[in-house]
Motif scaffolding. Structure first.
Motif, PDB file in Angstrom:
ATOM      1  N   TYR A 141       0.868  -1.184   0.000  1.00 16.59           N
ATOM      2  CA  TYR A 141       0.000   0.000   0.000  1.00 16.59           C
ATOM      3  C   TYR A 141       0.900   1.227   0.000  1.00 16.59           C
ATOM      4  O   TYR A 141       1.184   1.800   1.048  1.00 16.59           O
ATOM      5  N   PRO A 142       1.381   1.668  -1.170  1.00 13.33           N
ATOM      6  CA  PRO A 142       2.381   2.734  -1.221  1.00 13.33           C
ATOM      7  C   PRO A 142       1.846   4.067  -0.729  1.00 13.33           C
ATOM      8  O   PRO A 142       0.678   4.395  -0.918  1.00 13.33           O
ATOM      9  N   GLU A 143       2.757   4.835  -0.125  1.00 15.17           N
ATOM     10  CA  GLU A 143       2.411   6.171   0.355  1.00 15.17           C
ATOM     11  C   GLU A 143       2.849   7.205  -0.678  1.00 15.17           C
ATOM     12  O   GLU A 143       3.927   7.103  -1.260  1.00 15.17           O
ATOM     13  N   PHE A 144       2.003   8.209  -0.898  1.00 16.97           N
ATOM     14  CA  PHE A 144       2.297   9.260  -1.876  1.00 16.97           C
ATOM     15  C   PHE A 144       2.721  10.528  -1.143  1.00 16.97           C
ATOM     16  O   PHE A 144       1.945  11.078  -0.362  1.00 16.97           O
ATOM     17  N   PRO A 145       3.922  11.042  -1.391  1.00 14.24           N
ATOM     18  CA  PRO A 145       4.354  12.288  -0.734  1.00 14.24           C
ATOM     19  C   PRO A 145       3.573  13.483  -1.255  1.00 14.24           C
ATOM     20  O   PRO A 145       2.978  13.453  -2.338  1.00 14.24           O
ATOM     21  N   GLU A 146       3.606  14.575  -0.509  1.00 16.53           N
ATOM     22  CA  GLU A 146       2.852  15.771  -0.852  1.00 16.53           C
ATOM     23  C   GLU A 146       3.311  16.359  -2.186  1.00 16.53           C
ATOM     24  O   GLU A 146       2.527  16.928  -2.940  1.00 16.53           O
ATOM     25  N   SER A 147       4.599  16.213  -2.500  1.00 18.78           N
ATOM     26  CA  SER A 147       5.111  16.750  -3.760  1.00 18.78           C
ATOM     27  C   SER A 147       4.442  16.098  -4.962  1.00 18.78           C
ATOM     28  O   SER A 147       4.232  16.750  -5.994  1.00 18.78           O
ATOM     29  N   VAL A 148       4.104  14.822  -4.834  1.00 21.46           N
ATOM     30  CA  VAL A 148       3.403  14.121  -5.907  1.00 21.46           C
ATOM     31  C   VAL A 148       1.930  14.500  -5.912  1.00 21.46           C
ATOM     32  O   VAL A 148       1.320  14.713  -6.964  1.00 21.46           O
ATOM     33  N   VAL A 157       2.004   4.932  -9.368  1.00 25.63           N
ATOM     34  CA  VAL A 157       3.093   3.993  -9.128  1.00 25.63           C
ATOM     35  C   VAL A 157       3.202   3.068 -10.336  1.00 25.63           C
ATOM     36  O   VAL A 157       2.242   2.396 -10.707  1.00 25.63           O
ATOM     37  N   ILE A 158       4.377   3.032 -10.963  1.00 27.85           N
ATOM     38  CA  ILE A 158       4.590   2.200 -12.151  1.00 27.85           C
ATOM     39  C   ILE A 158       5.907   1.443 -12.011  1.00 27.85           C
ATOM     40  O   ILE A 158       6.631   1.607 -11.019  1.00 27.85           O
ATOM     41  N   ASP A 159       6.220   0.619 -13.002  1.00 24.23           N
ATOM     42  CA  ASP A 159       7.473  -0.156 -13.035  1.00 24.23           C
ATOM     43  C   ASP A 159       7.666  -0.923 -11.730  1.00 24.23           C
ATOM     44  O   ASP A 159       8.725  -0.871 -11.088  1.00 24.23           O
ATOM     45  N   ILE A 160       6.636  -1.655 -11.329  1.00 21.69           N
ATOM     46  CA  ILE A 160       6.640  -2.368 -10.049  1.00 21.69           C
ATOM     47  C   ILE A 160       7.321  -3.726 -10.214  1.00 21.69           C
ATOM     48  O   ILE A 160       6.970  -4.502 -11.105  1.00 21.69           O
ATOM     49  N   LYS A 187       0.704  -3.777 -12.507  1.00 23.09           N
ATOM     50  CA  LYS A 187       1.116  -2.808 -13.523  1.00 23.09           C
ATOM     51  C   LYS A 187       1.118  -1.385 -12.997  1.00 23.09           C
ATOM     52  O   LYS A 187       2.074  -0.638 -13.190  1.00 23.09           O
ATOM     53  N   THR A 188       0.035  -0.993 -12.337  1.00 20.40           N
ATOM     54  CA  THR A 188      -0.135   0.399 -11.923  1.00 20.40           C
ATOM     55  C   THR A 188      -0.891   0.452 -10.609  1.00 20.40           C
ATOM     56  O   THR A 188      -1.809  -0.335 -10.384  1.00 20.40           O
ATOM     57  N   LEU A 189      -0.518   1.394  -9.744  1.00 17.30           N
ATOM     58  CA  LEU A 189      -1.296   1.680  -8.537  1.00 17.30           C
ATOM     59  C   LEU A 189      -1.440   3.195  -8.411  1.00 17.30           C
ATOM     60  O   LEU A 189      -0.472   3.939  -8.555  1.00 17.30           O
ATOM     61  N   PHE A 190      -2.662   3.631  -8.136  1.00 19.18           N
ATOM     62  CA  PHE A 190      -2.925   5.049  -7.894  1.00 19.18           C
ATOM     63  C   PHE A 190      -2.894   5.330  -6.400  1.00 19.18           C
ATOM     64  O   PHE A 190      -2.901   4.415  -5.567  1.00 19.18           O
ATOM     65  N   HIS A 191      -2.879   6.611  -6.084  1.00 23.97           N
ATOM     66  CA  HIS A 191      -2.959   6.999  -4.684  1.00 23.97           C
ATOM     67  C   HIS A 191      -4.206   6.386  -4.050  1.00 23.97           C
ATOM     68  O   HIS A 191      -5.302   6.453  -4.602  1.00 23.97           O
ATOM     69  N   GLY A 192      -4.038   5.748  -2.906  1.00 29.67           N
ATOM     70  CA  GLY A 192      -5.168   5.120  -2.225  1.00 29.67           C
ATOM     71  C   GLY A 192      -5.424   3.682  -2.627  1.00 29.67           C
ATOM     72  O   GLY A 192      -6.303   3.036  -2.043  1.00 29.67           O
ATOM     73  N   GLN A 193      -4.677   3.155  -3.591  1.00 31.75           N
ATOM     74  CA  GLN A 193      -4.850   1.755  -3.975  1.00 31.75           C
ATOM     75  C   GLN A 193      -3.858   0.873  -3.244  1.00 31.75           C
ATOM     76  O   GLN A 193      -2.753   1.294  -2.901  1.00 31.75           O
ATOM     77  N   ARG A 194      -4.263  -0.398  -3.053  1.00 27.27           N
ATOM     78  CA  ARG A 194      -3.428  -1.395  -2.401  1.00 27.27           C
ATOM     79  C   ARG A 194      -3.431  -2.661  -3.241  1.00 27.27           C
ATOM     80  O   ARG A 194      -4.418  -2.962  -3.917  1.00 27.27           O
ATOM     81  N   ALA A 195      -2.321  -3.374  -3.214  1.00 30.09           N
ATOM     82  CA  ALA A 195      -2.240  -4.660  -3.918  1.00 30.09           C
ATOM     83  C   ALA A 195      -1.881  -5.745  -2.920  1.00 30.09           C
ATOM     84  O   ALA A 195      -1.066  -5.527  -2.014  1.00 30.09           O
ATOM     85  N   LEU A 196      -2.485  -6.910  -3.084  1.00 31.61           N
ATOM     86  CA  LEU A 196      -2.129  -8.087  -2.304  1.00 31.61           C
ATOM     87  C   LEU A 196      -1.413  -9.066  -3.218  1.00 31.61           C
ATOM     88  O   LEU A 196      -1.908  -9.414  -4.284  1.00 31.61           O
ATOM     89  N   ILE A 197      -0.235  -9.497  -2.801  1.00 32.94           N
ATOM     90  CA  ILE A 197       0.617 -10.394  -3.577  1.00 32.94           C
ATOM     91  C   ILE A 197       0.608 -11.762  -2.901  1.00 32.94           C
ATOM     92  O   ILE A 197       0.911 -11.877  -1.706  1.00 32.94           O
TER      93      ILE A 197
END
Length: 789
Positions: A305-312, A506-509, A526-536
């Motif tokens: 569940y990646p975190e997005f910094p304020e700059s992004v 989030v790309i190139d994962i 492939k891609t994750l947007f702010h607020g998205q989570r992936a389960l592997i």
């Protein structure tokens, strides 16, 4: 005596289906017939009905929820009684969250319990038919041919006066909300699904309802376990107080209040500490399973569940082709929820499209499609976003009605995909629908074929929207899905998705594992947007898994904006407590769904893929499109003889089902649509938004002054020297937004950024003085730096 009904196609029905009414009397080749409007507007049986047109009584529902981190196992038991003088065969239809895996089914008739097993679907159907013809009790549970989020249970030969307790268990991933909570939803309704002309009747459904309310009781309890402490649990339904079961607050229990009325979805929102922390849970294999098999080896689940910094978060792209696809079927005239302040779905959609149009960046391209039984677009192809094209679109949006019949989404999508892409403007589809579609799998296959040329942001409107459709549209195009239910504002969720579409993702994962041998069970992310989570999910292999102190490590690397990021977690290979193999089965479900998608590809070895799906499904006990659950009770019944007869029920027994509340099928010689008139914006915020120009500025006019509660003359009297009227109007609009509508900032944030960017081009020399005077004039205390100037 069993009855049989003839099945016919229906084009569109708009009423909702309460859970207790799913199904119908007696089967015909196990297909659902839940309604058909003949030329005289008469109805065929619908609901779980006896031959006297009475519902088979559902007495009680008991639901037990076991949550482990980001996944949940749900056990539901439904208790029925046949109060008829004849044996019944009935079909019970129920919705399931998208991505859920049905993994166990049993039935208890009197004192006898029957546990179902997974078999290849056609073999299960033949066994079911053979059992019925021999007078034996049988149960057949299978996934709908049209949509993976709908299951159909055929209950065969329930004796007179006999009770039946039906238990099914499914496992599912919990979705992530904007506030980082995890959402679990127990659906109470399944909207009728529109079936296009020329296809099978499928899962179209209608309802009957008791005038005295919900005629059964419900008990619901959730047990929650998390790697991180649980901070709180919330719901829109009344809950008993949360009980923590250990001192570190990683285990808790909560129940639904006993007086809850099961008239809406039951939703839970779970909050954990450190939600962005990469976590891994290892689950031991089944002791009875073959070592080396999926169910015999340990399986690990990694939550990313990646975190997005304020700059992004503050960066916004100015390019893109934005195509808005709006459901204009008859069901969009339904209310968003039951309440005095509720809007119709189409009204909310119009307001939301207005907001989207005002928030688009200058220089992008856009178009708007409306669809029902047919479709139409505002422009022959996407046009550049200018003041002129925006005004044309706004005018047409205000004229939009829920007057286009059924819900056929495939044809407009196919048309959009034939349009040439615009260089350097990535295509982004925003699809709005209440999910009443019968050919879900065909729609998703079409989206997946074109996934390299677009991404889709999908929105399920109202209770009961198909989670398979809404989630599948996003998953098959690396997009994002949202559901708008109850009194939630559509505008807030849609603008959140627009932010995702305009911001870097989030790309190139890539995943790097060390210390373990593994077989992946999940497709690449492939891609994750702010607020998205992936389960592997991965199957762990090798002797190292047997060592008591063995450790594993996974690093997830990705690119976000212009930054390369890496998240790492070390985890023990010692399995967690027994969790009923939920993680194994979700891993199996992930692999099964991937194989089923591969079957749709041109040139695929369909027979080999089907065989692999059947093998995995039978091994794991997880449902698939090629298997079914079958249970037969070997009794002393007598073979069924005699003809099966159709039964009818009058339209006035339907819930809210007058000619005002549904659309006639295509077989009817006429259609009835209620006249509607355009409505003014519902609040001052929407009025302000409607006045903004495509460039981002506002012009000084009387309608803008009305929003501020002032006259245009008074506003102009206070204008500071050397300030142009449009600059003054835009600054006042920004002050008003920050001063009075800060709680709705997610809705207007993008258009405010457009306004700030425009003001910067005007080179205002006395900007601070403008803000000071504007605050006094409007009665605010907004600081200049808060405006982003």
């Amino acid at each position: 005596m069993l009855c049989k009904v003839r099945f016919v196609e229906i084009q569109s029905l708009t009423a909702k289906i309460p859970l207790y009414c799913f199904g119908l009397t007696l089967s015909a080749d196990r297909k659902l017939v839940l309604g058909f409007l003949q030329k005289q507007s008469k109805m065929v049986d619908c609901g779980l009905l006896t031959h006297n047109r009475e519902p088979v009584p559902l007495k009680h529902i008991e639901v037990d929820l076991q949550v482990q981190g980001h996944v949940a196992a749900v056990t539901s038991t439904l208790q029925y009684v046949n109060e008829e003088e004849h044996p019944l065969e009935a079909v019970f239809v129920f919705p399931m969250p998208s991505g859920a895996a049905l993994c166990q089914f049993s039935a208890k008739i009197g004192d006898q319990e029957i546990v179902a097993e997974v078999q290849e679907k056609q073999e299960a159907r033949e066994q079911y038919d053979d059992a019925l013809s021999s007078g034996e009790q049988a149960f057949l549970l299978e996934e709908s041919e049209e949509s993976a989020d709908v299951f159909k249970l055929s209950v065969g030969s329930l004796p007179p006066g006999q009770s039946a307790a039906i238990t099914f268990i499914y496992i599912t991933e919990l979705s992530v909300e904007a506030d980082h909570s995890l959402r679990f939803c127990l659906p109470t309704v399944l909207n009728p699904r529109y079936t296009p002309a020329g296809t099978s009747a499928g899962i179209v459904s209608e309802i009957t309802s008791s005038s005295t309310g919900i005629p059964y009781s419900l008990s619901f309890t959730a047990h929650i376990t998390s790697p991180n402490p649980i901070t709180k649990v919330e719901s829109k339904c009344p809950l008993e107080p949360l009980m923590f079961l250990n001192t570190d607050q990683t285990k808790a229990k909560v129940s639904l209040c006993a007086d809850h009325k099961f008239n809406r979805d039951v939703e839970l929102y779970l909050y954990y500490q450190n939600p962005h922390q990469l976590t891994a849970i290892v689950e031991a294999g089944a002791p009875t399973a073959q070592p080396g098999s999926l169910m015999g080896d340990p399986v690990v689940m990694v939550s990313f569940y990646p975190e997005f910094p304020e700059s992004v978060m503050s960066s916004v792209s100015s390019c893109g082709e934005f195509v808005f696809v709006m459901d204009r079927s008859g069901s969009m005239s339904d209310m968003m929820y039951n309440g005095p302040d509720a809007q119709k779905r189409i009204e909310c959609a119009r307001d939301t499209l207005l907001l989207l149009l005002k928030s688009l960046p200058v220089g992008c391209f856009f178009n708007i499609y409306g669809f029902g039984s047919d479709y139409e677009s505002f422009f022959p192809k996407s046009v550049q976003y200018t003041q002129d094209t925006m005004e044309q679109a706004v005018k047409k949006v205000k004229e939009m009605r829920a007057d286009m019949g059924g819900t056929e989404i495939l044809r407009p999508l196919e048309h959009i995909y034939t349009q040439d892409c615009i260089p350097n403007h990535p295509r982004q589809l925003f699809i709005f629908t209440d999910g009443e579609v019968g050919n879900t799998k065909d729609v998703l296959h079409c989206v997946r074929r074109n996934a390299d040329f677009h991404r889709c942001f999908s929105f399920g409107i109202g209770e009961g929207a198909s989670s398979a459709l809404i989630t599948g549209l996003a998953e098959n195009s690396s997009g994002h899905a949202q559901f708008i239910t109850g009194a939630e504002r559509m505008q807030a969720k849609v603008m959140q998705s627009l932010r995702y579409a305009l911001q870097p993702a989030v790309i190139d994962i890539t995943e790097d594992w060390s210390g373990v041998s593994f077989t992946p069970l999940s497709p690449p992310i492939k891609t994750l947007f702010h607020g998205q989570r992936a389960l592997i999910y991965a199957q762990l292999k090798g002797e190292e898994c047997q060592k008591p102190d063995a450790k594993g490590k996974i690093s997830v690397r990705y690119r976000l904006g212009d930054q390369d990021v890496s998240n790492t977690v070390n985890f023990s290979l010692k399995p967690a407590e027994n969790s009923g193999l939920a993680i194994h089965r979700l891993g199996a479900r992930s692999l099964i769904r991937s194989l089923e998608r591969d079957e749709q590809d041109d040139g695929a070895d369909k027979e080999a893929l089907k065989a692999r799906v059947v093998e995995l499904s039978k091994q794991s006990g997880v449902s698939s499109s090629h298997t079914a659950f079958i249970a037969v009770h070997k009794g002393s019944g007598q073979a069924v003889k005699g003809p099966m007869m159709p039964r009818r029920i009058h339209a006035d027994l339907m819930l809210g089902c007058s000619l005002r509340s549904f659309h006639l099928c295509r077989a009817s010689p006429f259609d009835i649509f209620l006249p509607q008139t355009p409505e003014a914006p519902k609040d001052l915020l929407l009025q302000l938004i409607s006045l903004q120009k495509a460039s981002g500025c506002w012009e000084m006019e009387s309608k803008l002054a009305e929003v501020f509660g002032r006259t245009e003359k008074k506003l102009m009297k206070k204008i500071p020297a050397q300030v142009k009227p449009d600059v003054w109007a835009t600054l006042l609009a920004l002050i008003w937004l920050h001063g009075f509508k800060i709680d709705a900032q997610v809705e207007w944030q993008i258009l405010a950024m457009k306004a700030v960017a425009w003001i910067r081009t005007q080179k205002v020399v006395n900007q601070s003085e403008c803000v000071r005077v504007g605050n006094v004039l409007l009665g605010c205390q907004v600081k200049e730096d808060a405006l982003g100037l």
